[in-house]
Design a protein around this motif. Structure first.
Motif, PDB file in Angstrom:
ATOM      1  N   ASP A   5       0.728  -1.315   0.079  1.00  0.00           N
ATOM      2  CA  ASP A   5       0.103  -0.097   0.191  1.00  0.00           C
ATOM      3  C   ASP A   5       0.791   1.435  -0.158  1.00  0.00           C
ATOM      4  OD1 ASP A   5       0.764  -0.762   2.578  1.00  0.00           O
ATOM      5  OD2 ASP A   5      -0.818   0.377   3.349  1.00  0.00           O
ATOM      6  N   LYS A   6       1.859   1.196   0.685  1.00  0.00           N
ATOM      7  CA  LYS A   6       3.047   2.369   0.666  1.00  0.00           C
ATOM      8  C   LYS A   6       3.339   2.651  -0.769  1.00  0.00           C
ATOM      9  CE  LYS A   6       2.870   3.047   5.085  1.00  0.00           C
ATOM     10  NZ  LYS A   6       1.885   1.881   5.566  1.00  0.00           N
ATOM     11  N   LEU A   7       3.804   1.580  -1.508  1.00  0.00           N
ATOM     12  CA  LEU A   7       4.100   1.853  -2.931  1.00  0.00           C
ATOM     13  C   LEU A   7       2.992   2.642  -3.604  1.00  0.00           C
ATOM     14  CD1 LEU A   7       6.167   1.747  -5.303  1.00  0.00           C
ATOM     15  CD2 LEU A   7       5.450  -0.891  -5.415  1.00  0.00           C
ATOM     16  N   LEU A   8       1.833   2.053  -3.504  1.00  0.00           N
ATOM     17  CA  LEU A   8       0.528   2.843  -4.290  1.00  0.00           C
ATOM     18  C   LEU A   8       0.366   4.083  -3.852  1.00  0.00           C
ATOM     19  CD1 LEU A   8      -1.750  -0.229  -4.369  1.00  0.00           C
ATOM     20  CD2 LEU A   8      -0.116   0.297  -5.866  1.00  0.00           C
ATOM     21  N   GLU A   9       0.667   4.329  -2.758  1.00  0.00           N
ATOM     22  CA  GLU A   9       0.596   5.688  -2.004  1.00  0.00           C
ATOM     23  C   GLU A   9       1.686   6.468  -2.669  1.00  0.00           C
ATOM     24  OE1 GLU A   9       0.769   8.049   2.434  1.00  0.00           O
ATOM     25  OE2 GLU A   9       0.191   5.825   2.087  1.00  0.00           O
ATOM     26  N   ALA A  10       2.983   6.021  -2.866  1.00  0.00           N
ATOM     27  CA  ALA A  10       3.858   6.840  -3.611  1.00  0.00           C
ATOM     28  C   ALA A  10       3.405   7.272  -5.004  1.00  0.00           C
ATOM     29  CB  ALA A  10       5.026   5.853  -3.589  1.00  0.00           C
ATOM     30  N   PHE A  11       2.890   6.234  -5.637  1.00  0.00           N
ATOM     31  CA  PHE A  11       2.432   6.382  -7.034  1.00  0.00           C
ATOM     32  C   PHE A  11       1.036   7.475  -7.067  1.00  0.00           C
ATOM     33  CE2 PHE A  11       4.477   2.621  -8.670  1.00  0.00           C
ATOM     34  CZ  PHE A  11       5.292   3.212  -9.772  1.00  0.00           C
ATOM     35  N   SER A  12       0.430   7.520  -5.972  1.00  0.00           N
ATOM     36  CA  SER A  12      -0.837   8.081  -6.034  1.00  0.00           C
ATOM     37  C   SER A  12      -0.909   9.778  -6.247  1.00  0.00           C
ATOM     38  CB  SER A  12      -1.586   7.974  -4.608  1.00  0.00           C
ATOM     39  OG  SER A  12      -1.106   8.599  -3.646  1.00  0.00           O
ATOM     40  N   SER A  13       0.638  10.371  -6.007  1.00  0.00           N
ATOM     41  CA  SER A  13       0.612  11.749  -6.190  1.00  0.00           C
ATOM     42  C   SER A  13       1.035  11.916  -7.713  1.00  0.00           C
ATOM     43  CB  SER A  13       1.795  12.104  -5.301  1.00  0.00           C
ATOM     44  OG  SER A  13       2.945  11.521  -5.449  1.00  0.00           O
ATOM     45  N   GLU A  14       1.410  11.029  -8.422  1.00  0.00           N
ATOM     46  CA  GLU A  14       1.637  11.107  -9.686  1.00  0.00           C
ATOM     47  C   GLU A  14       0.481  10.946 -10.481  1.00  0.00           C
ATOM     48  OE1 GLU A  14       4.650  11.828 -10.414  1.00  0.00           O
ATOM     49  OE2 GLU A  14       5.426  11.824  -8.332  1.00  0.00           O
ATOM     50  N   LYS A  15      -0.246  12.010 -10.918  1.00  0.00           N
ATOM     51  CA  LYS A  15      -1.545  12.028 -11.557  1.00  0.00           C
ATOM     52  C   LYS A  15      -1.353  11.656 -13.014  1.00  0.00           C
ATOM     53  CE  LYS A  15      -3.412  13.319  -7.855  1.00  0.00           C
ATOM     54  NZ  LYS A  15      -4.079  12.328  -6.952  1.00  0.00           N
ATOM     55  N   ASP A  16      -0.346  11.580 -13.752  1.00  0.00           N
ATOM     56  CA  ASP A  16      -0.215  11.264 -15.112  1.00  0.00           C
ATOM     57  C   ASP A  16       0.222   9.881 -15.170  1.00  0.00           C
ATOM     58  OD1 ASP A  16      -0.692  13.707 -15.752  1.00  0.00           O
ATOM     59  OD2 ASP A  16       1.306  14.045 -15.910  1.00  0.00           O
ATOM     60  N   ILE A  17       0.414   9.117 -14.058  1.00  0.00           N
ATOM     61  CA  ILE A  17       0.928   7.538 -14.043  1.00  0.00           C
ATOM     62  C   ILE A  17      -0.272   6.660 -13.830  1.00  0.00           C
ATOM     63  CG2 ILE A  17       2.338   5.974 -13.080  1.00  0.00           C
ATOM     64  CD1 ILE A  17       4.371   7.748 -12.964  1.00  0.00           C
ATOM     65  N   ARG A  18      -0.723   5.892 -14.480  1.00  0.00           N
ATOM     66  CA  ARG A  18      -1.741   4.819 -14.351  1.00  0.00           C
ATOM     67  C   ARG A  18      -1.133   3.579 -13.962  1.00  0.00           C
ATOM     68  NH1 ARG A  18      -4.021   7.027 -20.024  1.00  0.00           N
ATOM     69  NH2 ARG A  18      -2.104   5.793 -20.519  1.00  0.00           N
ATOM     70  N   VAL A  19      -1.778   3.044 -12.770  1.00  0.00           N
ATOM     71  CA  VAL A  19      -0.831   2.084 -11.998  1.00  0.00           C
ATOM     72  C   VAL A  19      -1.953   0.542 -12.273  1.00  0.00           C
ATOM     73  CG1 VAL A  19       0.021   0.906 -10.168  1.00  0.00           C
ATOM     74  CG2 VAL A  19       0.184   3.159 -10.479  1.00  0.00           C
ATOM     75  N   GLU A  20      -1.472  -0.175 -13.112  1.00  0.00           N
ATOM     76  CA  GLU A  20      -2.172  -1.682 -12.950  1.00  0.00           C
ATOM     77  C   GLU A  20      -1.477  -2.857 -12.293  1.00  0.00           C
ATOM     78  OE1 GLU A  20      -3.532  -4.849 -16.391  1.00  0.00           O
ATOM     79  OE2 GLU A  20      -2.235  -3.315 -17.259  1.00  0.00           O
ATOM     80  N   ILE A  21      -2.322  -3.234 -11.503  1.00  0.00           N
ATOM     81  CA  ILE A  21      -1.992  -4.383 -10.523  1.00  0.00           C
ATOM     82  C   ILE A  21      -2.397  -5.848 -11.104  1.00  0.00           C
ATOM     83  CG2 ILE A  21      -1.734  -5.495  -8.395  1.00  0.00           C
ATOM     84  CD1 ILE A  21      -2.353  -2.585  -6.999  1.00  0.00           C
ATOM     85  N   GLU A  22      -1.548  -6.655 -11.422  1.00  0.00           N
ATOM     86  CA  GLU A  22      -1.800  -7.860 -12.058  1.00  0.00           C
ATOM     87  C   GLU A  22      -1.652  -8.614 -10.844  1.00  0.00           C
ATOM     88  OE1 GLU A  22      -0.313  -8.103 -16.774  1.00  0.00           O
ATOM     89  OE2 GLU A  22       0.664  -9.124 -15.241  1.00  0.00           O
ATOM     90  N   THR A  23      -2.914  -9.312 -10.374  1.00  0.00           N
ATOM     91  CA  THR A  23      -3.089 -10.029  -9.084  1.00  0.00           C
ATOM     92  C   THR A  23      -3.879 -11.395  -9.387  1.00  0.00           C
ATOM     93  OG1 THR A  23      -3.776  -9.876  -6.857  1.00  0.00           O
ATOM     94  CG2 THR A  23      -5.324  -8.756  -8.378  1.00  0.00           C
ATOM     95  N   ASN A  24      -3.479 -12.360  -8.545  1.00  0.00           N
ATOM     96  CA  ASN A  24      -3.653 -13.625  -8.734  1.00  0.00           C
ATOM     97  C   ASN A  24      -5.166 -14.200  -8.390  1.00  0.00           C
ATOM     98  OD1 ASN A  24      -3.540 -14.308  -6.073  1.00  0.00           O
ATOM     99  ND2 ASN A  24      -1.476 -15.162  -6.256  1.00  0.00           N
ATOM    100  N   GLY A  25      -6.043 -13.313  -7.726  1.00  0.00           N
ATOM    101  CA  GLY A  25      -7.401 -13.687  -7.398  1.00  0.00           C
ATOM    102  C   GLY A  25      -7.617 -14.232  -6.039  1.00  0.00           C
TER     103      GLY A  25
END
Length: 220
Positions: A84-104
């Motif tokens: 979650d801390k990594l996603l928080e670090a990305f959250s301030s970068e409004k031009d970056i779209r984060v996709e998480i590939e997760t196994n279900g």
């Protein structure tokens, strides 16, 4: 706070709703599942080499690429402590779209608060040998910007995918993709199944990168 990163590379998205678009891939070490068709098993082995990277280092690496899409993958990226801390670090970068590939198998609720994050979540079908680990509570929280992926080895797998789609009323709620286990199922079988069952709004997709490069090649 650091993350076990086995590779970072730039390529095109081979699958998902941004297939064909440029992306930076951040592959994390380790997975809690062991699908019999896994094509990144090497990243899950205890002796797999990795680099310890902070959230700031990962974000800086992505920003320097000039590419807006970043895919966090693995293994299972959400197993990383402080994901979650990594996603928080990305959250301030409004031009970056984060996709998480997760196994279900991972509860996605703790990660819903990040607006620039979407999920591509697998549902492991019977022939993966991992179906018993699926967290079906995630079906309640998947959104229209998310993707649910069924990777099928056989027509029997496709039948189970249809059963899940209908049971949880998923069409119209989330993007749905049928994808073949490479070399295991005839592609025409998937097309015929979609036609025979009138599965509107379900998309068949191939792993584009496996047709461009050698299927065993890494970093593409």
């Amino acid at each position: 706070m650091s993350f076990k990163v086995v590779e970072i590379f730039e390529s095109i998205n081979g699958e998902g709703m941004r297939a064909g678009e440029l992306a930076v891939f951040v592959r994390m070490k380790g997975c809690n599942l062991s699908c019999n068709y896994c094509d990144t098993m090497w990243a899950n082995k205890p002796d797999c080499e990795f680099a310890e990277m902070t959230a700031e280092q990962i974000v800086d690496r992505v920003k320097k690429s000039g590419i807006k899409n970043v895919t966090l993958t693995g293994g299972e990226p959400l197993l990383q402590k402080d994901a979650d801390k990594l996603l928080e670090a990305f959250s301030s970068e409004k031009d970056i779209r984060v996709e998480i590939e997760t196994n279900g198998s991972i509860d996605l609720k703790p990660f819903l608060k990040f607006e620039n994050v979407s999920f591509t979540m697998d549902y492991k079908l019977p022939e993966s040998d991992m179906e018993k680990y699926m967290n079906t509570d995630n079906f309640k929280i998947l959104r229209k910007k998310d993707t649910l992926k069924f990777v099928a080895s056989s027509v029997n797998d496709l039948k189970k995918a249809k059963e899940i789609i209908e049971k949880y009323e998923l069409i119209g709620k989330v993007n749905i993709i049928f994808s073949p286990v490479f070399g295991k199922i005839e592609l025409t079988d998937i097309v015929d199944f979609l036609k025979d069952n009138k599965l509107n709004d379900v998309r068949m997709q191939l792993q584009m990168h496996k047709f461009i490069w050698d299927p065993e090649e890494r970093g593409v």
